[in-house]
Design a protein around this motif. Structure first.
Motif, mmCIF file in Angstrom:
data_model
loop_
_atom_site.group_PDB
_atom_site.id
_atom_site.type_symbol
_atom_site.label_atom_id
_atom_site.label_comp_id
_atom_site.label_asym_id
_atom_site.label_seq_id
_atom_site.Cartn_x
_atom_site.Cartn_y
_atom_site.Cartn_z
ATOM 1 N N GLU A 75 1.243 -1.853 0.152
ATOM 2 C CA GLU A 75 -0.098 -0.367 0.183
ATOM 3 C C GLU A 75 1.416 1.364 0.272
ATOM 4 O O GLU A 75 1.942 1.031 0.028
ATOM 5 C CB GLU A 75 -1.412 -0.023 1.033
ATOM 6 C CG GLU A 75 -0.282 -0.045 2.550
ATOM 7 C CD GLU A 75 -0.879 -0.216 3.727
ATOM 8 O OE1 GLU A 75 -2.052 -0.007 3.206
ATOM 9 O OE2 GLU A 75 -0.327 -0.500 5.222
ATOM 10 N N THR A 76 -0.009 2.767 -0.183
ATOM 11 C CA THR A 76 0.584 3.640 0.065
ATOM 12 C C THR A 76 0.416 5.276 1.035
ATOM 13 O O THR A 76 -0.565 5.008 1.222
ATOM 14 C CB THR A 76 0.919 4.079 -1.206
ATOM 15 O OG1 THR A 76 1.666 3.697 -2.881
ATOM 16 C CG2 THR A 76 1.286 5.767 -0.765
ATOM 17 N N ILE A 77 1.502 4.992 1.511
ATOM 18 C CA ILE A 77 1.022 5.598 3.352
ATOM 19 C C ILE A 77 1.017 7.537 2.805
ATOM 20 O O ILE A 77 2.348 7.972 2.775
ATOM 21 C CB ILE A 77 1.536 5.184 4.253
ATOM 22 C CG1 ILE A 77 0.915 3.538 4.793
ATOM 23 C CG2 ILE A 77 1.036 5.888 5.850
ATOM 24 C CD1 ILE A 77 2.098 2.713 5.519
ATOM 25 N N LEU A 78 0.020 8.348 3.034
ATOM 26 C CA LEU A 78 1.120 9.459 2.939
ATOM 27 C C LEU A 78 1.765 10.075 4.082
ATOM 28 O O LEU A 78 1.044 9.592 5.112
ATOM 29 C CB LEU A 78 -0.461 10.335 2.761
ATOM 30 C CG LEU A 78 -1.239 9.597 1.220
ATOM 31 C CD1 LEU A 78 -2.813 10.692 1.784
ATOM 32 C CD2 LEU A 78 -0.740 9.895 -0.293
ATOM 33 N N LEU A 79 1.928 11.047 4.315
ATOM 34 C CA LEU A 79 2.323 11.061 5.390
ATOM 35 C C LEU A 79 2.838 12.705 5.328
ATOM 36 O O LEU A 79 2.768 13.268 4.670
ATOM 37 C CB LEU A 79 4.930 10.740 5.304
ATOM 38 C CG LEU A 79 4.508 9.330 5.233
ATOM 39 C CD1 LEU A 79 6.517 9.302 4.972
ATOM 40 C CD2 LEU A 79 4.325 8.740 5.972
ATOM 41 N N VAL A 80 2.715 12.984 6.897
ATOM 42 C CA VAL A 80 2.552 14.685 7.119
ATOM 43 C C VAL A 80 2.674 14.696 8.135
ATOM 44 O O VAL A 80 3.255 13.893 8.996
ATOM 45 C CB VAL A 80 0.570 14.795 6.870
ATOM 46 C CG1 VAL A 80 -0.026 15.099 5.243
ATOM 47 C CG2 VAL A 80 0.024 14.104 8.038
ATOM 48 N N GLU A 81 3.267 16.017 8.554
ATOM 49 C CA GLU A 81 3.342 16.762 9.999
ATOM 50 C C GLU A 81 2.649 16.759 10.760
ATOM 51 O O GLU A 81 1.228 16.791 10.522
ATOM 52 C CB GLU A 81 4.385 18.174 9.689
ATOM 53 C CG GLU A 81 5.956 17.702 9.655
ATOM 54 C CD GLU A 81 6.888 16.706 9.481
ATOM 55 O OE1 GLU A 81 6.525 16.712 11.154
ATOM 56 O OE2 GLU A 81 8.020 16.831 9.117
ATOM 57 N N ALA A 82 2.513 17.460 11.866
ATOM 58 C CA ALA A 82 1.596 17.672 12.958
ATOM 59 C C ALA A 82 0.929 18.958 12.240
ATOM 60 O O ALA A 82 1.744 19.590 11.923
ATOM 61 C CB ALA A 82 2.329 18.189 14.213
ATOM 62 N N GLY A 83 -0.269 19.466 12.255
ATOM 63 C CA GLY A 83 -1.115 20.746 12.496
ATOM 64 C C GLY A 83 -1.293 20.328 10.784
ATOM 65 O O GLY A 83 -1.273 19.456 10.351
ATOM 66 N N LYS A 84 -1.295 21.895 10.170
ATOM 67 C CA LYS A 84 -1.178 22.198 8.491
ATOM 68 C C LYS A 84 -0.138 21.859 8.408
ATOM 69 O O LYS A 84 0.010 22.942 7.178
ATOM 70 C CB LYS A 84 -2.401 23.234 8.586
ATOM 71 C CG LYS A 84 -3.536 22.157 9.333
ATOM 72 C CD LYS A 84 -4.439 23.724 9.843
ATOM 73 C CE LYS A 84 -5.548 23.749 10.486
ATOM 74 N NZ LYS A 84 -6.504 24.751 10.161
ATOM 75 N N PHE A 85 0.327 20.787 7.888
ATOM 76 C CA PHE A 85 2.010 20.636 7.130
ATOM 77 C C PHE A 85 2.401 19.414 5.955
ATOM 78 O O PHE A 85 2.337 18.434 7.432
ATOM 79 C CB PHE A 85 3.117 21.232 7.912
ATOM 80 C CG PHE A 85 2.882 22.722 8.931
ATOM 81 C CD1 PHE A 85 3.432 23.971 8.055
ATOM 82 C CD2 PHE A 85 1.931 22.770 10.087
ATOM 83 C CE1 PHE A 85 3.437 24.765 8.334
ATOM 84 C CE2 PHE A 85 2.421 23.939 10.592
ATOM 85 C CZ PHE A 85 2.929 25.135 9.840
ATOM 86 N N GLY A 86 2.854 19.855 5.780
ATOM 87 C CA GLY A 86 2.998 18.005 4.488
ATOM 88 C C GLY A 86 4.494 17.424 5.616
ATOM 89 O O GLY A 86 5.714 18.711 5.962
ATOM 90 N N ALA A 87 5.008 16.538 4.520
ATOM 91 C CA ALA A 87 6.245 16.033 5.535
ATOM 92 C C ALA A 87 7.783 16.300 4.575
ATOM 93 O O ALA A 87 8.908 15.361 4.695
ATOM 94 C CB ALA A 87 6.102 15.237 5.626
ATOM 95 N N LYS A 88 7.190 17.158 3.218
ATOM 96 C CA LYS A 88 8.566 16.964 2.412
ATOM 97 C C LYS A 88 9.569 17.089 2.551
ATOM 98 O O LYS A 88 10.448 16.559 2.213
ATOM 99 C CB LYS A 88 7.755 17.576 0.835
ATOM 100 C CG LYS A 88 8.068 17.258 -0.118
ATOM 101 C CD LYS A 88 8.582 18.397 -1.005
ATOM 102 C CE LYS A 88 6.906 17.883 -1.958
ATOM 103 N NZ LYS A 88 6.170 18.298 -3.330
ATOM 104 N N ASP A 89 9.740 18.275 3.289
ATOM 105 C CA ASP A 89 11.022 18.599 3.910
ATOM 106 C C ASP A 89 11.586 17.312 5.247
ATOM 107 O O ASP A 89 12.914 17.029 4.847
ATOM 108 C CB ASP A 89 10.969 20.044 4.511
ATOM 109 C CG ASP A 89 10.556 21.235 3.332
ATOM 110 O OD1 ASP A 89 10.480 21.013 2.238
ATOM 111 O OD2 ASP A 89 9.860 21.917 4.119
ATOM 112 N N ARG A 90 10.967 17.222 5.245
ATOM 113 C CA ARG A 90 11.838 15.631 6.649
ATOM 114 C C ARG A 90 12.195 14.886 5.735
ATOM 115 O O ARG A 90 12.973 13.882 6.106
ATOM 116 C CB ARG A 90 10.951 15.535 7.862
ATOM 117 C CG ARG A 90 11.403 14.904 8.916
ATOM 118 C CD ARG A 90 11.032 14.759 10.013
ATOM 119 N NE ARG A 90 9.757 14.911 10.370
ATOM 120 C CZ ARG A 90 9.859 14.080 11.355
ATOM 121 N NH1 ARG A 90 10.171 13.709 12.295
ATOM 122 N NH2 ARG A 90 7.983 14.636 11.847
ATOM 123 N N LEU A 91 11.277 14.389 4.555
ATOM 124 C CA LEU A 91 11.103 12.932 3.640
ATOM 125 C C LEU A 91 12.565 13.062 2.864
ATOM 126 O O LEU A 91 12.903 12.033 2.252
ATOM 127 C CB LEU A 91 9.771 12.953 3.460
ATOM 128 C CG LEU A 91 9.702 11.065 2.740
ATOM 129 C CD1 LEU A 91 9.881 10.321 4.012
ATOM 130 C CD2 LEU A 91 8.953 11.007 1.706
#
Lengths: 238, 349
Positions: A75-91
């Protein structure tokens, strides 16, 4: 008294009291019935869930583009940060490599998302087997549905879609939360990661359509994890 | 009436009024939250959103009540006691609306990339689309109006701003109501699927508008056309004026005058109370003073002055009698001018 006259700091004339007290009770009772009716008639918020009391981990390949996600063998699992932020920078440092993602799970109709745990615990490099080559299939489509921010829609807010949620959804998308296009096709609700026609993250020109019923024309890319909808054009539906 | 300012001049009627109001609000919120929490089982609406909706709908319902009280009291004076403490109802409406807005603001526009205020004002700038219109702005404008009204809902502000400015400010309740109708129509109604919300919105608007039209028609019928050059207006027979009550007539200049029949004879004063422009002609002479039907402000019929230690004054008018026929001079006298009441032949019975 045949001609009652009310003065606030004097006791209310009995004739007025006999008239108003039952009316007040009826008004309050009507208010309670109205409250029940309004609450009862609300649109169901959908089956989204967010178990924010337990952390879970998934192993897979980190994918930073177009949106942060983890591709496991199943499967594919979307990743996000806390609050209203995506996790692209961390990934990004892990892009294309094996990673263990840990966080709290949001899920709706089998579509999963992790809100990553703080610090290093959220993403840890691991060894995983390389993905087998999968063939992508691109199909031109026209779909009617709603563009949503995935985090709220999958369970962070209930309900997490519709016009009243539009402002929140735009804030989420501006913060990097992946947008989903949700459309009912042949009686089944489909969840498509939405990008522009070049497969890049959606920009401001698409945000004005969030939370409304729209018709989208584009290319549906399937065969490799979460289906991606490359949007060529979008217009409001009746 | 009072010569000093206090936050609230409590009395038994206000306490009963507020108790019923508080019980009604608490009951409404409790029922809304209970039904909304139970109805969808495991797929329940999030509590902050449920509370936001409970507060918002409660505020909207109360605003309907607040706007309906005025015309109801004009149509049937038995509703006047409900008008007496309407400002508490208005403040409660604002506080409920503030709670609704605070949750919406924090929940929908917090936790993000930009300042919540910036997000609120810029997230959606789609003003050219009805379906996409940023309905939040309409609610925000209405909230600002409700705040101004709630903050000035006190006799101190009424005195400071003056009756006309104060009344004009509080007439903004109608634009606020219009903004909230649009806020709901372009917001919640676009998300919800049940037609009951649209039906109730239209029914609420029709009720408020219908009551105002009915009251307006009744008021208009009272205003008999008087030729401009009439020096003395024929008011009618004194016996047609109930004892301690008034008959209201309009002067050629469009001013309403309340002509009271009381123990001292026949006296005429302006129909407009100095407090909140209440209709004095619908009041009654109690203990020798005209008592305003809205908040009980008092004026002596023979000189338009409030009894000491109060200092309010209203315009008086000259009246004369021809037998038992009453005639009014339409020229107003300066506020507080003594005018000897016209004595009815054979006493005032």
């Amino acid at each position: 008294m045949n001609d009652p006259h009310f003065i606030g700091w004097f006791p209310m004339p009995p004739a007025l009291r006999r008239f108003l007290l039952p009316l007040a009770l009826v008004a309050v009772a009507l208010g309670l019935i109205l409250a029940g009716g309004l609450a009862y008639s609300q649109r169901p918020p959908g089956p989204g869930r967010w178990d924010d009391s337990h952390e879970v981990s998934f192993d897979g390949i980190a994918v930073a583009e177009p949106y942060a996600m983890l591709r496991t063998p199943t499967e594919t699992i979307l990743l996000v940060e806390a609050g209203k932020f995506g996790a692209k920078d961390r990934l990004l440092p892990f892009d294309g490599n094996g990673v263990r993602a840990t966080g709290t799970l949001l899920e709706r109709d089998g579509v999963k998302m992790l809100e990553l745990a703080d610090g290093d615990a959220g993403l840890q490099a691991i060894e995983v087997k390389a993905e087998s080559a999968l063939e992508e299939v691109t199909t031109p489509v026209t779909l009617v549905g709603e563009l949503v921010d995935s985090k709220c829609y999958l369970g962070a807010m209930k309900p997490g879609g519709g016009k009243t949620h539009k402002g929140c959804a735009i804030l989420c998308l501006r913060g990097g939360i992946p947008p989903l296009f949700v459309a009912k096709v042949d009686g089944t609700v489909g969840y498509y990661l939405a990008t522009d026609s070049h497969g890049r993250p959606l920009g401001e020109d698409h945000f004005e359509f969030v939370g409304e019923r729209v018709t989208v024309t584009g290319q549906l890319v399937t065969g490799r994890g979460r289906p991606i909808l490359k949007i060529d054009s979008v217009r409001r539906s009746r | 009436m009072s010569v000093t300012y206090r936050p609230v001049k409590w009395n038994r009627n206000k306490r009963i009024y507020d108790a019923i109001l508080a019980a009604g609000i608490a009951g409404y919120l409790a029922v809304f939250l209970a039904v909304g929490s139970l109805i969808f089982g495991d797929e329940a609406i999030g509590f902050p959103i449920l509370l936001m909706r409970a507060l918002g709908t409660a505020a909207f319902v109360l605003l309907h009540v607040a706007l309906a009280i005025g015309p109801l009291a004009r149509l049937d004076r038995r509703f006047l006691p409900v008008l007496y403490n309407r400002r508490h109802l208005g403040v409660a409406t604002f506080l409920l609306a503030l709670g609704h807005a605070a949750i919406a603001f924090g929940y929908y526009h917090g936790f993000g990339l930009i300042n919540p205020i910036v997000s609120l004002l810029t997230a959606n700038s789609n003003y050219s689309s009805l379906a996409g219109f940023p309905f939040e702005i309409l609610g925000l404008l209405a909230l600002v109006i409700l705040f101004l009204m709630a903050a000035t809902s006190h006799d101190f502000w009424q005195k400071t701003l003056g009756p006309s400015v104060w009344k004009s400010l509080h007439m903004l309740a109608y634009p606020a109501y219009g903004l909230i109708v649009l806020h709901v129509a372009l917001g919640a109604l676009q998300s919800e699927t049940q037609s009951i919300y649209a039906i109730l919105l239209v029914a609420g608007f029709a009720t408020v508008a219908g009551l105002h039209l009915a009251a307006g028609r009744r008021e208009r019928n009272k205003d008999r056309r008087i030729p401009l050059d009439v020096a003395w207006i024929d008011v009618g027979n004194a016996d047609d004026i109930p004892m301690d009550r008034a008959k209201v007539v309009s002067t050629p200049a469009g001013e309403r005058v309340a002509i009271f029949r009381h123990a001292g004879g026949i006296s005429a004063v302006t129909n407009v109370c100095a407090h909140q422009r209440g209709p004095l002609g619908e009041g009654k002479v109690v203990d020798g003073c005209i008592s305003c039907p809205w908040h009980g402000w008092e004026y002596r019929p023979e000189d338009g002055c409030s009894p000491p230690p109060f200092q309010e004054r209203i315009a008086t008018y000259r009246v004369r009698l021809d037998g038992r026929r009453v005639f009014l001079n339409p020229e107003p006298l300066p506020p507080g001018t003594p005018v000897e009441p016209a004595r009815l032949p054979g006493g005032n019975s």
